[in-house]
Write a protein that holds these residues in place. Structure first.
Motif, PDB file in Angstrom:
ATOM      1  N   ILE A  30       0.830  -1.202   0.000  1.00 20.64           N
ATOM      2  CA  ILE A  30       0.000   0.000   0.000  1.00 20.64           C
ATOM      3  C   ILE A  30       0.866   1.254   0.000  1.00 20.64           C
ATOM      4  CG2 ILE A  30      -1.660   1.346   1.353  1.00 20.64           C
ATOM      5  CD1 ILE A  30      -3.030  -1.173   2.129  1.00 20.64           C
ATOM      6  N   GLN A  31       2.004   1.198   0.693  1.00 22.66           N
ATOM      7  CA  GLN A  31       2.941   2.318   0.623  1.00 22.66           C
ATOM      8  C   GLN A  31       3.408   2.533  -0.811  1.00 22.66           C
ATOM      9  OE1 GLN A  31       5.405   0.839   4.120  1.00 22.66           O
ATOM     10  NE2 GLN A  31       5.901   3.012   4.148  1.00 22.66           N
ATOM     11  N   ALA A  32       3.641   1.434  -1.503  1.00 24.21           N
ATOM     12  CA  ALA A  32       4.083   1.524  -2.892  1.00 24.21           C
ATOM     13  C   ALA A  32       3.019   2.189  -3.757  1.00 24.21           C
ATOM     14  CB  ALA A  32       4.407   0.129  -3.432  1.00 24.21           C
ATOM     15  N   THR A  64     -11.329   2.290  -2.533  1.00 21.94           N
ATOM     16  CA  THR A  64      -9.922   1.924  -2.665  1.00 21.94           C
ATOM     17  C   THR A  64      -9.018   3.097  -2.306  1.00 21.94           C
ATOM     18  OG1 THR A  64     -10.422   0.332  -4.421  1.00 21.94           O
ATOM     19  CG2 THR A  64      -8.148   1.072  -4.235  1.00 21.94           C
ATOM     20  N   GLY A  65      -9.395   4.279  -2.799  1.00 18.19           N
ATOM     21  CA  GLY A  65      -8.627   5.470  -2.474  1.00 18.19           C
ATOM     22  C   GLY A  65      -8.640   5.775  -0.989  1.00 18.19           C
ATOM     23  N   ALA A  66      -9.778   5.559  -0.350  1.00 15.91           N
ATOM     24  CA  ALA A  66      -9.873   5.805   1.091  1.00 15.91           C
ATOM     25  C   ALA A  66      -8.949   4.870   1.870  1.00 15.91           C
ATOM     26  CB  ALA A  66     -11.320   5.630   1.547  1.00 15.91           C
ATOM     27  N   VAL A  67      -8.885   3.617   1.448  1.00 10.88           N
ATOM     28  CA  VAL A  67      -8.004   2.641   2.112  1.00 10.88           C
ATOM     29  C   VAL A  67      -6.543   3.012   1.901  1.00 10.88           C
ATOM     30  CG1 VAL A  67      -7.216   0.245   2.095  1.00 10.88           C
ATOM     31  CG2 VAL A  67      -9.662   0.756   1.996  1.00 10.88           C
ATOM     32  N   VAL A  68      -6.186   3.353   0.654  1.00  8.99           N
ATOM     33  CA  VAL A  68      -4.796   3.736   0.357  1.00  8.99           C
ATOM     34  C   VAL A  68      -4.405   4.955   1.177  1.00  8.99           C
ATOM     35  CG1 VAL A  68      -3.270   4.671  -1.430  1.00  8.99           C
ATOM     36  CG2 VAL A  68      -4.772   2.744  -1.956  1.00  8.99           C
ATOM     37  N   MET A  69      -5.318   5.914   1.296  1.00 11.65           N
ATOM     38  CA  MET A  69      -5.028   7.148   2.022  1.00 11.65           C
ATOM     39  C   MET A  69      -4.819   6.872   3.506  1.00 11.65           C
ATOM     40  SD  MET A  69      -7.268  10.640   1.997  1.00 11.65           S
ATOM     41  CE  MET A  69      -6.688  12.135   2.807  1.00 11.65           C
ATOM     42  N   MET A  76       1.279   3.554   7.563  1.00 16.29           N
ATOM     43  CA  MET A  76       2.482   2.795   7.234  1.00 16.29           C
ATOM     44  C   MET A  76       3.652   3.715   6.903  1.00 16.29           C
ATOM     45  SD  MET A  76       0.900  -0.340   4.963  1.00 16.29           S
ATOM     46  CE  MET A  76       2.427  -1.280   5.021  1.00 16.29           C
ATOM     47  N   ALA A  77       3.378   4.845   6.268  1.00 13.04           N
ATOM     48  CA  ALA A  77       4.453   5.786   5.940  1.00 13.04           C
ATOM     49  C   ALA A  77       5.086   6.361   7.193  1.00 13.04           C
ATOM     50  CB  ALA A  77       3.916   6.908   5.061  1.00 13.04           C
ATOM     51  N   VAL A  78       4.260   6.579   8.232  1.00 14.33           N
ATOM     52  CA  VAL A  78       4.768   7.145   9.481  1.00 14.33           C
ATOM     53  C   VAL A  78       5.472   6.088  10.327  1.00 14.33           C
ATOM     54  CG1 VAL A  78       4.114   8.238  11.658  1.00 14.33           C
ATOM     55  CG2 VAL A  78       3.051   8.975   9.519  1.00 14.33           C
ATOM     56  N   THR A  79       4.891   4.888  10.380  1.00 16.55           N
ATOM     57  CA  THR A  79       5.446   3.846  11.253  1.00 16.55           C
ATOM     58  C   THR A  79       6.623   3.102  10.644  1.00 16.55           C
ATOM     59  OG1 THR A  79       3.783   2.276  10.414  1.00 16.55           O
ATOM     60  CG2 THR A  79       3.243   3.509  12.422  1.00 16.55           C
ATOM     61  N   SER A  80       6.663   2.978   9.320  1.00 16.99           N
ATOM     62  CA  SER A  80       7.779   2.266   8.679  1.00 16.99           C
ATOM     63  C   SER A  80       8.188   2.991   7.404  1.00 16.99           C
ATOM     64  CB  SER A  80       7.389   0.822   8.359  1.00 16.99           C
ATOM     65  OG  SER A  80       6.216   0.768   7.557  1.00 16.99           O
ATOM     66  N   PRO A  81       8.849   4.143   7.544  1.00 15.41           N
ATOM     67  CA  PRO A  81       9.245   4.925   6.370  1.00 15.41           C
ATOM     68  C   PRO A  81      10.338   4.244   5.572  1.00 15.41           C
ATOM     69  CG  PRO A  81      10.220   5.844   8.355  1.00 15.41           C
ATOM     70  CD  PRO A  81       9.269   4.766   8.790  1.00 15.41           C
TER      71      PRO A  81
END
Length: 384
Positions: free
Chosen positions: A143-145, A326-331, A337-342
């Motif tokens: 999802i980060q990707a 889908t956009g809501a889930v990605v957001m 995930m971006a904050v916890t595992s950059p």
């Protein structure tokens, strides 16, 4: 590719490009249905002032979430100098069609950079140790990707501006242009992703150029070309931000004086942000999940679903119903995930394989690489 897994990453690239293609056409269809000719007026007519305000914040924020011993060759000095000499003058243009012609140069440089990366796959790739999970189909950070990929494909905020610059604009003509443009974009993206990941696999950085050795002259030239592409592309983003300010605070029109003042303020603030942040990976992720995801997935589909009178079984409505959640889930998930595992970021340090005492690289021709010893032993142990 590093976050999603190489096979899944390639599939996701094609999927994001398809969604981008669809949503760009959807925006113009929504504009035709509502009788509007800007992204802001479309959302305003569809969802009222709250929607208009939300979109304005997203469009305004997007260009700002960006990314030496000798001062004159230091990063900060070069950024300020290039901003004053090139970025600011180009950002003062009022006609976006002229910016499009300038950006054509950026496209040519992108092709040149791609050629450099392809050359290094052959000359450098075999000498970089491969990580154990290099070819696994999927990884948990997919999802980060998607967030990073969304950043790569986002252009919705200037969609109506470009549409309005066409000669005799029609939905059919716009659709043809978008299909061709998106196809070329995904082809280039796949080549970039494949070349980068084949060379470095699990060691791939958020900024691919961080992976190459500092004394690789060919790649240094590629870095220069990339800097020029950013200089030539940013004015279009500034154009959109300036339009948002004009619409929100000045009734849609800026006088010559305020045009200059607003442009200088926008470029100055963006430059200050870039001076403070030197890790591109987290920038791409946060921009992708916070700005690109709603602009690509959520808002175009929400507008079309509310405006269209087509039956629920219509293909456009079915696709819109899939895109929105889908956009809501990605957001949401992507932000966590971006904050916890950059992403990893070397912050300008040499990678371990650039060390001359790394045996796997000692057989590379000096004409290809002049290895450096700037990385500390501690960093070597960390990477090994």
């Amino acid at each position: 590719m590093k976050q999603a897994g190489f096979p899944l990453g390639i599939l996701l690239l094609f999927w994001v490009s398809y969604v981008t293609d669809f949503s760009l056409v959807l925006l113009i269809k929504g504009g035709a249905l509502s009788g509007t000719d800007t992204y802001q007026s479309l959302v305003n007519k569809t969802f009222g002032f709250p929607g208009y305000l939300l979109l304005s914040v997203l469009q305004f924020s997007y260009p700002f979430i960006v990314d030496p011993e000798n001062l004159l060759i230091g990063r900060h000095f070069i950024i300020v100098l290039s901003t004053v000499a090139f970025t600011l003058p180009l950002s003062l243009y009022r006609d976006i069609a002229k910016l499009g012609k300038i950006s054509l140069i950026s496209t040519g440089l992108t092709t040149l950079i791609l050629g450099i990366l392809m050359a290094r796959v052959v000359s450098l790739g075999p000498h970089i140790p491969k990580t154990e999970d290099a070819w696994i189909f999927a990884k948990p950070n997919a999802i980060q990707a998607v967030g990073v990929m969304s950043f790569a494909f986002i252009c919705h905020h200037n969609c109506f501006l470009v549409y309005g610059s066409l000669e005799e604009p029609t939905v059919a003509k716009w659709s043809r242009i978008i299909h061709v443009s998106t196809s070329i974009s995904v082809f280039i993206s796949v080549l970039f992703a494949t070349c980068g990941y084949l060379t470095f696999t699990g060691y791939t950085q958020g900024d691919l150029f961080e992976n190459y050795c500092r004394n690789d002259d060919l790649v240094t030239f590629g870095r220069f070309c990339y800097g020029v592409t950013v200089i030539l592309t940013y004015p279009i983003e500034c154009f959109v931000t300036r339009e948002v300010i004009a619409n929100v605070f000045f009734g849609g029109t800026l006088s010559s004086v305020f045009h200059i003042i607003v442009t200088v303020v926008i470029v100055t603030v963006a430059t200050l942000v870039s001076l403070l942040i030197d890790c591109l990976g987290i920038v791409l992720e946060l921009n992708g999940v916070l700005c690109a995801a709603p602009l690509i997935f959520i808002i175009p589909s929400a507008c079309y679903l509310k405006l269209s009178e087509e039956p629920r079984t219509h293909s456009d409505k079915i696709m819109s119903c899939v895109m929105l959640p889908t956009g809501a889930v990605v957001m949401a998930v992507g932000f966590v995930m971006a904050v916890t595992s950059p992403q990893d970021c070397s912050h300008g340090q040499e990678m371990f394989y650039c060390f001359p005492n790394n045996f796997s690289l000692t057989n590379i021709s000096v004409s290809h690489f002049q290895l450096t010893t700037q990385l500390s032993v501690l960093n070597i142990s960390i990477f090994q």
